[in-house]
Design a protein around this motif. Structure first.
Motif, PDB file in Angstrom:
ATOM      1  N   VAL A   5      74.018  11.564 -10.013  1.00 56.20           N
ATOM      2  CA  VAL A   5      73.008  11.407  -9.074  1.00 56.20           C
ATOM      3  C   VAL A   5      72.011  10.365  -9.513  1.00 56.20           C
ATOM      4  N   LYS A   6      71.408   9.507  -8.742  1.00 57.51           N
ATOM      5  CA  LYS A   6      70.632   8.586  -9.236  1.00 57.51           C
ATOM      6  C   LYS A   6      69.100   9.125  -8.707  1.00 57.51           C
ATOM      7  N   ALA A   7      68.105   9.112  -9.364  1.00 57.75           N
ATOM      8  CA  ALA A   7      66.958   9.543  -8.991  1.00 57.75           C
ATOM      9  C   ALA A   7      66.229   8.566  -7.944  1.00 57.75           C
ATOM     10  N   LYS A   8      65.715   9.247  -6.977  1.00 61.89           N
ATOM     11  CA  LYS A   8      64.901   8.496  -5.818  1.00 61.89           C
ATOM     12  C   LYS A   8      63.499   8.249  -6.131  1.00 61.89           C
ATOM     13  N   ASN A   9      63.092   9.274  -6.833  1.00 61.78           N
ATOM     14  CA  ASN A   9      61.428   9.383  -6.934  1.00 61.78           C
ATOM     15  C   ASN A   9      61.028   9.434  -8.557  1.00 61.78           C
ATOM     16  N   ALA A  10      59.856   9.552  -8.668  1.00 58.66           N
ATOM     17  CA  ALA A  10      59.762   9.640 -10.322  1.00 58.66           C
ATOM     18  C   ALA A  10      59.815  11.228 -10.698  1.00 58.66           C
ATOM     19  N   ARG A  11      59.555  12.010  -9.844  1.00 58.61           N
ATOM     20  CA  ARG A  11      59.476  13.434  -9.958  1.00 58.61           C
ATOM     21  C   ARG A  11      61.288  14.000 -10.131  1.00 58.61           C
ATOM     22  N   SER A  12      62.041  13.369  -9.432  1.00 58.47           N
ATOM     23  CA  SER A  12      63.474  13.765  -9.818  1.00 58.47           C
ATOM     24  C   SER A  12      63.925  12.912 -11.007  1.00 58.47           C
ATOM     25  N   LYS A  13      63.294  11.869 -11.392  1.00 62.44           N
ATOM     26  CA  LYS A  13      63.686  11.030 -12.507  1.00 62.44           C
ATOM     27  C   LYS A  13      63.507  11.842 -13.694  1.00 62.44           C
ATOM     28  N   ARG A  14      62.084  12.338 -13.638  1.00 57.67           N
ATOM     29  CA  ARG A  14      61.772  13.212 -14.867  1.00 57.67           C
ATOM     30  C   ARG A  14      62.564  14.481 -14.836  1.00 57.67           C
ATOM     31  N   ALA A  15      62.916  15.082 -13.862  1.00 58.17           N
ATOM     32  CA  ALA A  15      63.648  16.193 -13.881  1.00 58.17           C
ATOM     33  C   ALA A  15      65.307  15.856 -14.466  1.00 58.17           C
ATOM     34  N   LEU A  16      65.878  14.732 -14.197  1.00 55.47           N
ATOM     35  CA  LEU A  16      66.984  14.362 -14.542  1.00 55.47           C
ATOM     36  C   LEU A  16      67.070  13.976 -16.002  1.00 55.47           C
ATOM     37  N   GLU A  17      65.621  13.224 -16.611  1.00 59.79           N
ATOM     38  CA  GLU A  17      65.729  12.983 -18.025  1.00 59.79           C
ATOM     39  C   GLU A  17      65.684  14.305 -18.740  1.00 59.79           C
ATOM     40  N   ALA A  18      64.951  15.374 -18.025  1.00 55.07           N
ATOM     41  CA  ALA A  18      64.990  16.473 -18.831  1.00 55.07           C
ATOM     42  C   ALA A  18      66.225  17.120 -19.073  1.00 55.07           C
ATOM     43  N   ARG A  19      67.292  16.693 -18.386  1.00 57.63           N
ATOM     44  CA  ARG A  19      68.863  17.252 -18.553  1.00 57.63           C
ATOM     45  C   ARG A  19      69.406  16.293 -19.463  1.00 57.63           C
ATOM     46  N   GLU A  20      69.041  15.446 -19.902  1.00 53.75           N
ATOM     47  CA  GLU A  20      69.827  14.402 -20.647  1.00 53.75           C
ATOM     48  C   GLU A  20      69.803  14.985 -22.141  1.00 53.75           C
ATOM     49  N   PRO A  21      70.765  14.486 -22.862  1.00 55.86           N
ATOM     50  CA  PRO A  21      71.126  15.259 -24.389  1.00 55.86           C
ATOM     51  C   PRO A  21      69.717  15.042 -25.410  1.00 55.86           C
ATOM     52  N   LYS A  22      69.387  15.729 -26.072  1.00 60.45           N
ATOM     53  CA  LYS A  22      68.321  15.580 -26.733  1.00 60.45           C
ATOM     54  C   LYS A  22      68.682  15.603 -28.338  1.00 60.45           C
ATOM     55  N   GLU A  23      67.893  15.058 -29.087  1.00 58.61           N
ATOM     56  CA  GLU A  23      68.244  15.228 -30.581  1.00 58.61           C
ATOM     57  C   GLU A  23      68.299  16.796 -31.032  1.00 58.61           C
ATOM     58  N   ILE A  24      67.201  17.343 -30.852  1.00 62.11           N
ATOM     59  CA  ILE A  24      66.540  18.755 -31.005  1.00 62.11           C
ATOM     60  C   ILE A  24      66.706  19.415 -29.785  1.00 62.11           C
ATOM     61  N   GLU A  25      67.550  20.440 -29.716  1.00 64.34           N
ATOM     62  CA  GLU A  25      67.905  20.969 -28.233  1.00 64.34           C
ATOM     63  C   GLU A  25      67.074  22.070 -27.859  1.00 64.34           C
ATOM     64  N   ASP A  26      66.859  22.299 -26.695  1.00 64.77           N
ATOM     65  CA  ASP A  26      66.071  23.563 -26.239  1.00 64.77           C
ATOM     66  C   ASP A  26      66.876  24.575 -26.548  1.00 64.77           C
ATOM     67  N   ALA A  27      66.395  26.066 -26.082  1.00 55.98           N
ATOM     68  CA  ALA A  27      67.098  27.050 -26.239  1.00 55.98           C
ATOM     69  C   ALA A  27      68.171  26.986 -25.062  1.00 55.98           C
ATOM     70  N   ARG A  28      69.398  27.663 -25.225  1.00 61.33           N
ATOM     71  CA  ARG A  28      70.559  27.533 -24.078  1.00 61.33           C
ATOM     72  C   ARG A  28      70.146  28.527 -22.927  1.00 61.33           C
ATOM     73  N   THR A  29      70.192  27.762 -21.984  1.00 65.76           N
ATOM     74  CA  THR A  29      70.093  28.642 -20.599  1.00 65.76           C
ATOM     75  C   THR A  29      71.232  29.366 -20.135  1.00 65.76           C
ATOM     76  N   THR A  30      70.910  30.838 -19.884  1.00 66.36           N
ATOM     77  CA  THR A  30      72.005  31.502 -20.029  1.00 66.36           C
ATOM     78  C   THR A  30      72.180  32.136 -18.582  1.00 66.36           C
ATOM     79  N   VAL A  31      73.397  32.145 -17.980  1.00 61.08           N
ATOM     80  CA  VAL A  31      73.498  32.612 -16.589  1.00 61.08           C
ATOM     81  C   VAL A  31      74.199  33.935 -16.395  1.00 61.08           C
ATOM     82  N   PHE A  32      73.628  34.815 -16.045  1.00 61.06           N
ATOM     83  CA  PHE A  32      74.463  36.202 -15.998  1.00 61.06           C
ATOM     84  C   PHE A  32      75.152  36.177 -14.762  1.00 61.06           C
ATOM     85  N   VAL A  33      76.579  36.405 -14.730  1.00 61.55           N
ATOM     86  CA  VAL A  33      77.146  36.426 -13.410  1.00 61.55           C
ATOM     87  C   VAL A  33      77.881  37.722 -13.437  1.00 61.55           C
TER      88      VAL A  33
END
Lengths: 334, 310
Positions: A5-33
């Motif tokens: 996906v290529k970001a079309k506006n600044a908001r979606s760009k920020r959202a995509l950047e938040a998903r990129e790998p980070k040095e210090i990671e956030d807590a794992r998001t868990t899906v309950f299926v």
């Protein structure tokens, strides 16, 4: 597979950047299926586990045809779609009643899995005691020597720590500690004690796992550290280990790579132990400074005219040397 | 006055905060986790499961809390915060490590030359207006030359010379050049050689070496179908941008060559078939070389005289 996906506006760009790998990671998001069939026990267990995992939890409340051990493509798709890196899959069949599969992902692919069967489940609502506030970081307690020796239980410990406690934090408010998750095994059976090599798939001999939730009660003790008492909070689960899938060693190695710590972090003390610094009993930081021995020979004393070096002196000595050097050499040769 | 019994009664009121175990507990304060590696006691487990679990957990958490309360603290508006050490337990990452941003051509050059990166302010001080103005953008300082009310026209200018248009074109050209360089940087970073390409290059190099490793240097070898002719080595020149250290080293090497302190290369072909000049000089100077011979014969020059003993 999802398209890039290529970001079309600044908001979606920020959202995509938040998903990129980070040095210090956030807590794992868990899906309950939920699988094709989940009984009352599993529904309750998953609901309560999710309550503990909030706010990093996503619920898939509809039924899904999913068999993690046979086909993991759906999991990979959901992981990309939801930016989730952990799954708890509930599935109850005749052969494996009340099965709960913990799946951990790395880079959008399945890293390892462990299936447990829920034997006994008591909900939080059945304990008429105060509950810990959601979002508080729990303290974890593991008890058994097998957590250090048996590969299955080492994996289970790692999975449970990732599920409840995976986020790295650098400071914590001590009065905010109120939640305890305790994982205790049943006594180690003789077969595991005697044989050095464990049969990997021999799940019958593995002891039961007791997961209990408690809240803390701190009492005055006369010293700085308070006396701890625990109050059962729930949920309490008794689990039996079933199938599992260990991580591929290559992928595991990639997943265990650590970022190089920056210099300022090292200085701050996040990385290595700081040299010549210690915290004393009062909580003060104390440093030791090394001062080299003083060289009194170089000490500047009173300047006197008579002791001054003449500018010509040094030059004269030089010319003497060079003048002598050559003839002497020549004499030796002849 | 004896206060020991008062103290004893006070101590009895508070229960102990010490935990004693056969095997000491493994505490990971970074993850708030404690691992109790003592074997589970079968008797108490059978007797009352819930009490046993709670008692074991209590002991472990007590030990964890003791170590948490001994951590250094930092004050904050909400109260003191305990500074946690990095966790000792290693958990796998959820995503691979972030890749470092590829350096631009300028960044490569600046690093090689040791040029410090300075952050440019977005605003610059305008002496005439006596205020801070934007460096670029709306009413930017870079548009000053084209918006000023009076322009200087060079004496040899054409009839249709428009200084404002000239300044504007120059600015537009700079912008487009920057954009072009940005795109070049982007394509260069994407075209960075992958591991697979590196391996391919490696195999090609090995193959080329084996092809010329026969006695005839591959001249009489059987050629495979579609095998390409071996290419020779192209001449290579020093890159325009080098690090200061290597540049300094090569310049110093050149200087030392000019200085003449090092051994000069031997010149072949002095003399004819009869006389080997080099050998003759060596004989005449008794192994000292031509320079020493020259010094000996013409040694009484002014410089030598002046440097004698005073």
């Amino acid at each position: 597979m999802l398209r890039a996906v290529k970001a079309k506006n600044a908001r979606s760009k920020r959202a995509l950047e938040a998903r990129e790998p980070k040095e210090i990671e956030d807590a794992r998001t868990t899906v309950f299926v939920r699988g094709t069939h989940t009984g009352e026990v599993l529904n309750g267990a998953m609901k309560e586990l999710m309550a503990l995992k909030r706010p990093h939890a996503i619920s898939f409340s509809k039924k899904n045809t999913i068999r993690p051990f046979e086909d993991a493509s759906s999991l990979e798709f959901w992981a990309n779609k939801n930016d989730a890196s952990m799954f708890v899959v509930g599935q109850s069949t005749k052969k494996r009643p009340n099965g709960l599969t913990l799946v951990r992902m790395f880079d959008g692919k399945v890293l390892d899995m462990c299936e447990v069967g829920v034997d006994n489940f008591i909900s939080m609502n059945d304990f008429k005691t105060p509950k810990a506030a959601p979002g508080h970081k729990p303290m974890m307690h593991f008890a058994s020597e097998l957590f250090d020796t048996h590969p299955r239980l080492i994996q289970l410990k790692s999975l449970l720590m990732d599920l409840f406690n995976g986020e790295v934090i650098d400071q914590i408010h001590l009065t905010g500690l109120e939640h305890v998750i305790s994982v205790t095994l049943a006594p180690t059976p003789e077969s595991l004690n005697s044989t050095a090599a464990f049969a990997e798939d021999d799940t019958k001999s593995l002891p039961k796992v007791h997961i209990r939730g408690y809240t803390l009660k701190l009492l005055a003790s006369g010293v700085r550290t308070p006396r701890v008492e625990l109050v059962p909070m729930g949920p309490s689960l008794d689990l039996v280990l079933r199938r599992h899938q260990a991580a591929d060693p290559e992928v595991w190695k990639l997943a265990m790579r650590r970022p190089k710590l920056k210099k300022q972090d090292v200085e701050k003390g996040l990385g290595k132990k700081r040299k010549n610094m210690e915290v004393d009993e009062m909580g003060d930081l104390r440093g030791r400074v090394h001062v080299a021995k003083q060289d009194l020979g170089k000490l500047q004393t009173r300047k006197m005219k008579g002791l001054k070096k003449m500018p010509g002196e040094a030059d004269g000595a030089d010319s003497e040397d060079s003048g002598d050097g050559h003839p002497r050499k020549r004499q030796k040769a002849t | 006055m004896d206060v020991s019994d008062i103290l004893a009664s006070q101590a009895a009121k508070h229960k102990s905060v010490l935990v004693e175990k056969d095997i000491p507990l493994e505490i990971d304060t970074g993850f708030l986790t404690v691992t109790d590696l003592n074997p589970i006691d079968n008797e108490s487990y059978e007797e009352n499961l819930e009490d046993f679990l709670q008692a074991t957990a209590r002991d472990g958490i007590q030990a964890l809390l003791t170590s948490l309360f001994s951590l250094p603290t930092k004050s904050s508006p909400d109260g003191p915060l305990a500074q946690l050490p990095p966790p000792t337990t290693q958990l796998p990452r959820a995503k691979p490590l972030p890749k470092p941003k590829p350096p631009t051509k300028w960044e490569q050059f600046a690093r090689a030359k040791g040029i410090q990166q300075t952050k440019r302010d977005k605003k610059v001080w305008d002496e005439e207006k006596q205020e801070w103005v934007a460096r670029w953008g709306w009413n930017g300082k870079n548009k000053e030359a084209e918006t000023q009310w009076l322009h200087e026209v060079p004496a040899n200018a054409d009839v249709g010379f428009d200084p404002a248009k000239e300044a504007k074109d120059a600015r537009k050209a700079r912008v487009s050049k920057n954009e072009r360089q940005r795109l070049q940087n982007m394509s260069r970073s994407q075209g960075a050689s992958t591991e697979r390409e590196e391996r391919k290059k490696d195999i090609d190099r090995t193959l080329a070496t084996t092809r010329v490793s026969t006695a005839s240097m591959g001249k009489f070898d059987k050629k495979l179908e579609g095998e390409k002719k071996l290419r020779g080595v192209k001449r290579k020149f020093e890159p325009a941008e080098r690090s200061i250290e290597s540049e300094k080293k090569s310049n110093l090497a050149l200087l030392s060559k000019l200085d003449g302190t090092h051994k000069k290369p031997r010149r072949e072909g002095g003399g004819d078939d009869v006389l080997n000049v080099r050998k003759a000089v060596r004989f005449a100077s008794k192994g000292q070389g031509g320079v020493a011979l020259g010094r000996k014969s013409g040694g009484s020059d002014g410089k030598q005289k002046g440097r004698g003993k005073r």
